[in-house]
Design an enzyme around this catalytic site. Sequence first.
Site, mmCIF file in Angstrom:
data_model
loop_
_atom_site.group_PDB
_atom_site.id
_atom_site.type_symbol
_atom_site.label_atom_id
_atom_site.label_comp_id
_atom_site.label_asym_id
_atom_site.label_seq_id
_atom_site.Cartn_x
_atom_site.Cartn_y
_atom_site.Cartn_z
ATOM 1 N N LYS A 13 12.031 -1.645 -20.895
ATOM 2 C CA LYS A 13 13.160 -1.304 -21.772
ATOM 3 C C LYS A 13 12.946 0.068 -22.428
ATOM 4 C CE LYS A 13 12.684 -4.940 -24.490
ATOM 5 N NZ LYS A 13 11.499 -5.639 -23.937
ATOM 6 N N ARG A 88 16.848 -10.263 -30.622
ATOM 7 C CA ARG A 88 15.822 -11.109 -30.013
ATOM 8 C C ARG A 88 16.029 -12.577 -30.367
ATOM 9 N NH1 ARG A 88 11.622 -6.760 -29.612
ATOM 10 N NH2 ARG A 88 9.790 -7.579 -28.601
ATOM 11 N N ARG A 127 -0.164 0.557 -20.406
ATOM 12 C CA ARG A 127 0.756 1.513 -21.031
ATOM 13 C C ARG A 127 0.198 2.179 -22.284
ATOM 14 N NH1 ARG A 127 5.711 -2.365 -23.148
ATOM 15 N NH2 ARG A 127 4.623 -3.249 -24.933
ATOM 16 N N ARG A 161 -1.015 0.370 -28.126
ATOM 17 C CA ARG A 161 -0.618 -0.572 -29.173
ATOM 18 C C ARG A 161 -1.645 -1.678 -29.346
ATOM 19 N NH1 ARG A 161 5.527 -2.113 -27.801
ATOM 20 N NH2 ARG A 161 4.769 -4.051 -28.715
ATOM 21 N N ARG A 172 3.618 -13.233 -27.077
ATOM 22 C CA ARG A 172 4.915 -12.524 -27.074
ATOM 23 C C ARG A 172 5.816 -13.059 -25.968
ATOM 24 N NH1 ARG A 172 2.493 -6.773 -26.795
ATOM 25 N NH2 ARG A 172 4.608 -6.026 -26.495
HETATM 26 P P1 AMP Z 1 8.394 -4.359 -29.197
HETATM 27 O O1 AMP Z 1 7.924 -2.974 -29.471
HETATM 28 O O2 AMP Z 1 9.861 -4.450 -28.930
HETATM 29 O O3 AMP Z 1 7.564 -5.051 -28.137
HETATM 30 O O4 AMP Z 1 8.159 -5.185 -30.550
HETATM 31 C C1 AMP Z 1 6.857 -5.327 -31.104
HETATM 32 C C2 AMP Z 1 6.848 -6.446 -32.117
HETATM 33 O O5 AMP Z 1 7.751 -6.131 -33.193
HETATM 34 C C3 AMP Z 1 7.317 -7.805 -31.608
HETATM 35 O O6 AMP Z 1 6.283 -8.544 -30.975
HETATM 36 C C4 AMP Z 1 7.793 -8.468 -32.904
HETATM 37 O O7 AMP Z 1 6.690 -8.897 -33.697
HETATM 38 C C5 AMP Z 1 8.444 -7.286 -33.640
HETATM 39 N N1 AMP Z 1 9.876 -7.132 -33.308
HETATM 40 C C6 AMP Z 1 10.461 -6.088 -32.680
HETATM 41 N N2 AMP Z 1 11.788 -6.258 -32.566
HETATM 42 C C7 AMP Z 1 12.051 -7.459 -33.126
HETATM 43 C C8 AMP Z 1 13.236 -8.223 -33.309
HETATM 44 N N3 AMP Z 1 14.426 -7.775 -32.874
HETATM 45 N N4 AMP Z 1 13.124 -9.424 -33.933
HETATM 46 C C9 AMP Z 1 11.952 -9.878 -34.384
HETATM 47 N N5 AMP Z 1 10.788 -9.223 -34.236
HETATM 48 C C10 AMP Z 1 10.826 -8.011 -33.621
#
Ligand code: AMP
Length: 215
Positions: A13, A88, A127, A161, A172
């Site tokens: 994404k 989400r 990554r 990360r 996740r």
């Molecule tokens: P990402 O960078 O999209 O993989 O998000 C990293 C982490 O941020 C996720 O594992 C969640 O803990 C939190 N997070 C990101 N976007 C959301 C969302 N829309 N709702 C809830 N938690 C989020």
Amino acid sequence: MIVILFGPPGAGKGTQAQRLEREKGLVQLSTGDMLRAAVAHGTEMGLKAKAKMEAGELVSDDIVIGIIRDRIAEDDCKNGFILDGFPRTVAQAEALDGMLKEQGLKLNAVVEMKVDDNALVDRIAGRYTCAKCNAGYHDTNLKPKVDGVCDECGSTEFKRRPDDNAETVAKRLEEYYAQTAPVLPYYAEKGVLRQVDGMASIDEVAKQIDAVLAA
Ligand code: AMP
């Protein structure tokens, strides 16, 4: 144009959202990036989100809905945006509908990037991003043109990360199937859900997304 890029962690994404930002002038809105910035700055929101993110769990709907509500009201979003990692949960999708309606905006497409679970762990393990401009790279799939130098800004510092480790990735993915995948039927019913083959090469996925958005 307003687009949601949808899929599990590691689906690509962020890579595709950054490309769409460069090529089409749509702003990338990544709730993950915004939350990481809040954690890095030690804000109150960051402190609330930190433990959940480290555990691979979702941050509360209230927090992420608030972030997106404020962000889409900003001027640079007027020409359109790509949501990357939001919504989400079904509650987030419903809240987004309300916000778009309030602002007289219309969601053009939800693009689901379909990928095999087995590929995700490898993708996530490899990554990293530029520490300065956040451009995304991968050890094997997307290397900088000059080794160790960011294509976008020339920085030589990169970061990985902390939640990209095998244990947190498993959590996740579990969260994705329990809480996020149920959002798909919500958009299917609205007739805006489209699919692309997220297992294809980055360029091929890009072509498929462009074709979906042009249709
Ligand atoms: P990402 O960078 O999209 O993989 O998000 C990293 C982490 O941020 C996720 O594992 C969640 O803990 C939190 N997070 C990101 N976007 C959301 C969302 N829309 N709702 C809830 N938690 C989020």
